[in-house]
Design a protein around this motif. Structure first.
Motif, PDB file in Angstrom:
ATOM      1  N   MET A  89      38.943  19.065  54.346  1.00  0.00           N
ATOM      2  CA  MET A  89      39.234  18.295  52.914  1.00  0.00           C
ATOM      3  C   MET A  89      40.650  17.497  53.368  1.00  0.00           C
ATOM      4  N   SER A  90      40.801  16.243  52.845  1.00  0.00           N
ATOM      5  CA  SER A  90      41.622  15.353  52.632  1.00  0.00           C
ATOM      6  C   SER A  90      42.994  15.860  51.967  1.00  0.00           C
ATOM      7  N   GLY A  91      44.142  15.186  52.427  1.00  0.00           N
ATOM      8  CA  GLY A  91      45.433  15.748  51.710  1.00  0.00           C
ATOM      9  C   GLY A  91      45.165  15.434  50.324  1.00  0.00           C
ATOM     10  N   PRO A  92      44.590  14.239  49.609  1.00  0.00           N
ATOM     11  CA  PRO A  92      44.487  14.040  48.201  1.00  0.00           C
ATOM     12  C   PRO A  92      43.510  15.071  47.704  1.00  0.00           C
ATOM     13  N   GLN A  93      42.529  15.610  48.263  1.00  0.00           N
ATOM     14  CA  GLN A  93      41.652  16.276  47.704  1.00  0.00           C
ATOM     15  C   GLN A  93      42.281  17.706  47.535  1.00  0.00           C
ATOM     16  N   ARG A  94      43.361  18.254  48.662  1.00  0.00           N
ATOM     17  CA  ARG A  94      43.794  19.303  48.552  1.00  0.00           C
ATOM     18  C   ARG A  94      44.898  19.273  47.304  1.00  0.00           C
ATOM     19  N   GLN A  95      45.657  18.120  47.281  1.00  0.00           N
ATOM     20  CA  GLN A  95      46.538  17.983  46.245  1.00  0.00           C
ATOM     21  C   GLN A  95      45.833  18.016  44.717  1.00  0.00           C
ATOM     22  N   LEU A  96      44.479  17.520  44.702  1.00  0.00           N
ATOM     23  CA  LEU A  96      43.821  17.746  43.462  1.00  0.00           C
ATOM     24  C   LEU A  96      43.649  19.281  43.133  1.00  0.00           C
ATOM     25  N   HIS A  97      43.232  20.035  44.033  1.00  0.00           N
ATOM     26  CA  HIS A  97      42.729  21.347  43.920  1.00  0.00           C
ATOM     27  C   HIS A  97      44.027  22.198  43.509  1.00  0.00           C
ATOM     28  N   THR A  98      45.384  21.727  44.154  1.00  0.00           N
ATOM     29  CA  THR A  98      46.478  22.281  43.568  1.00  0.00           C
ATOM     30  C   THR A  98      46.772  22.135  42.225  1.00  0.00           C
ATOM     31  N   ALA A  99      46.608  20.872  41.703  1.00  0.00           N
ATOM     32  CA  ALA A  99      46.851  20.384  40.322  1.00  0.00           C
ATOM     33  C   ALA A  99      46.016  21.182  39.533  1.00  0.00           C
ATOM     34  N   LEU A 100      44.673  21.262  39.942  1.00  0.00           N
ATOM     35  CA  LEU A 100      43.873  22.080  38.836  1.00  0.00           C
ATOM     36  C   LEU A 100      44.093  23.633  38.874  1.00  0.00           C
ATOM     37  N   ASP A 101      44.675  24.257  40.141  1.00  0.00           N
ATOM     38  CA  ASP A 101      45.338  25.357  39.934  1.00  0.00           C
ATOM     39  C   ASP A 101      46.517  25.649  39.132  1.00  0.00           C
ATOM     40  N   ALA A 102      47.318  24.425  39.070  1.00  0.00           N
ATOM     41  CA  ALA A 102      48.511  24.584  38.221  1.00  0.00           C
ATOM     42  C   ALA A 102      48.278  24.495  36.871  1.00  0.00           C
ATOM     43  N   LEU A 103      47.154  23.421  36.639  1.00  0.00           N
ATOM     44  CA  LEU A 103      46.547  23.542  35.366  1.00  0.00           C
ATOM     45  C   LEU A 103      46.110  24.923  34.388  1.00  0.00           C
ATOM     46  N   ASP A 104      45.482  25.659  35.545  1.00  0.00           N
ATOM     47  CA  ASP A 104      45.116  27.114  35.050  1.00  0.00           C
ATOM     48  C   ASP A 104      46.327  27.772  34.641  1.00  0.00           C
ATOM     49  N   ASP A 105      47.236  27.852  35.494  1.00  0.00           N
ATOM     50  CA  ASP A 105      48.867  28.730  35.516  1.00  0.00           C
ATOM     51  C   ASP A 105      49.340  28.134  34.000  1.00  0.00           C
ATOM     52  N   ALA A 106      49.296  26.862  33.898  1.00  0.00           N
ATOM     53  CA  ALA A 106      50.098  26.212  32.635  1.00  0.00           C
ATOM     54  C   ALA A 106      49.335  26.826  31.260  1.00  0.00           C
ATOM     55  N   PHE A 107      47.959  26.777  31.402  1.00  0.00           N
ATOM     56  CA  PHE A 107      47.433  27.176  30.083  1.00  0.00           C
ATOM     57  C   PHE A 107      47.114  28.756  29.848  1.00  0.00           C
ATOM     58  N   ALA A 108      47.507  29.308  30.875  1.00  0.00           N
ATOM     59  CA  ALA A 108      47.544  30.816  30.643  1.00  0.00           C
ATOM     60  C   ALA A 108      47.990  31.680  29.523  1.00  0.00           C
ATOM     61  N   SER A 109      48.992  30.821  29.027  1.00  0.00           N
ATOM     62  CA  SER A 109      49.912  31.367  27.952  1.00  0.00           C
ATOM     63  C   SER A 109      48.831  31.179  26.784  1.00  0.00           C
ATOM     64  N   GLU A 110      47.835  30.451  26.829  1.00  0.00           N
ATOM     65  CA  GLU A 110      47.066  30.238  25.704  1.00  0.00           C
ATOM     66  C   GLU A 110      46.203  31.357  25.280  1.00  0.00           C
ATOM     67  N   ALA A 111      46.466  32.230  24.322  1.00  0.00           N
ATOM     68  CA  ALA A 111      45.760  33.331  24.080  1.00  0.00           C
ATOM     69  C   ALA A 111      44.653  33.317  23.278  1.00  0.00           C
ATOM     70  N   PRO A 112      43.544  34.200  23.630  1.00  0.00           N
ATOM     71  CA  PRO A 112      42.335  34.047  22.889  1.00  0.00           C
ATOM     72  C   PRO A 112      42.644  34.225  21.267  1.00  0.00           C
ATOM     73  N   PHE A 113      41.758  33.749  20.395  1.00  0.00           N
ATOM     74  CA  PHE A 113      41.824  33.748  19.124  1.00  0.00           C
ATOM     75  C   PHE A 113      40.479  33.796  18.429  1.00  0.00           C
ATOM     76  N   THR A 114      40.342  34.039  17.121  1.00  0.00           N
ATOM     77  CA  THR A 114      39.119  34.288  16.436  1.00  0.00           C
ATOM     78  C   THR A 114      38.466  32.752  16.345  1.00  0.00           C
ATOM     79  N   VAL A 115      37.578  32.492  16.891  1.00  0.00           N
ATOM     80  CA  VAL A 115      37.000  31.028  16.721  1.00  0.00           C
ATOM     81  C   VAL A 115      36.119  30.978  15.657  1.00  0.00           C
ATOM     82  N   THR A 116      36.183  30.379  14.700  1.00  0.00           N
ATOM     83  CA  THR A 116      35.193  30.197  13.504  1.00  0.00           C
ATOM     84  C   THR A 116      34.647  28.674  13.517  1.00  0.00           C
ATOM     85  N   GLY A 117      33.472  28.390  13.043  1.00  0.00           N
ATOM     86  CA  GLY A 117      32.870  27.124  12.966  1.00  0.00           C
ATOM     87  C   GLY A 117      31.638  27.342  12.345  1.00  0.00           C
TER      88      GLY A 117
END
Length: 237
Positions: free
Chosen positions: A1-29
């Motif tokens: 895996m190249s350096g840029p590819q590793r950085q992308l995977h790190t950024a995607l994991d960081a995205l998961d961490d950042a959005f972990a605070s988004e709690a479930p809610f009752t979805v209606t539609g």
């Protein structure tokens, strides 16, 4: 895996961490298109959402949901990771348009910044890897529409002189020069961004020394370019 590819995977994991605070809610539609089981899955943990349901919701029109922005914000890590890895199987142009409609740039700063980091690292990884899971035109289109700007991505491409970047350039030319589509090229599912003149000018100036395609010297295309920018064109050597 190249350096840029590793950085992308790190950024995607960081995205998961950042959005972990988004709690479930009752979805209606729309109960006609989505049954109780679907709505329950969307209201629960993200790991309980199937790939098929995620793809359906990612592409769905906003009026199907009572709180579309909140739902799309919560699903953003799943949607974006699936898009970047080429596993969502939804038109990337449509995802860009949905993210804009969800107002991603107005989300809390940690969320928006994590997403911006993914955009940057995805582009760098793309320009250092060929082939990629997503066609270059689709990647460039999503980034352009989501950020309402084409020039930053083109400037990075100009500065990235890798074999992969040049291979992507050839792929893009094959795509947008077919029947001279570039003369009327828009990006986004709804054609939100008029990209033709800006992209053609870049091809004929910034990267002309990396282009080997006789179609770019066609008089029709050169006349179109001159009319679009209001100055004499630069001919390819």
């Amino acid at each position: 895996m190249s350096g840029p590819q590793r950085q992308l995977h790190t950024a995607l994991d960081a995205l998961d961490d950042a959005f972990a605070s988004e709690a479930p809610f009752t979805v209606t539609g729309c109960a006609y298109c989505y049954g109780e089981q679907d709505l329950a899955a969307l209201s629960g943990p993200l790991n309980g959402i199937s790939d098929d349901l995620l793809a359906a919701v990612a592409a769905e029109t906003p009026d199907h949901w009572d709180d579309f922005p909140r739902l799309y914000r919560r699903l953003a890590p799943l949607v974006v990771r699936s898009v970047v890895t080429g596993t969502l199987h939804v038109d990337e142009d449509l995802i860009a348009s949905r993210l804009v409609r969800a107002g991603w740039t107005t989300w809390d700063a940690p969320l928006a910044e994590a997403l911006r980091d993914v955009w940057q690292t995805w582009w760098q990884s793309t320009l250092h890897t060929h082939p990629t899971p997503v066609r270059i035109r689709k990647t460039l289109g999503l980034l352009t529409v989501a950020n309402a700007s084409l020039r930053p991505w083109l400037s990075t491409w100009t500065a990235t002189r890798t074999p992969a970047a040049d291979a992507h350039l050839a792929d893009l030319l094959d795509d947008v020069l077919c029947e001279f589509e570039i003369t009327d090229l828009t990006m986004g599912f709804y054609g939100e961004y008029d990209a033709g003149a800006e992209l053609l000018d870049w091809l004929l100036t910034d990267v002309h020394d990396r282009v080997d395609d006789a179609r770019l010297a066609d008089p029709y295309l050169l006349d179109h370019h001159r009319a679009a920018i209001g100055r004499p064109h630069q001919r390819l050597p």
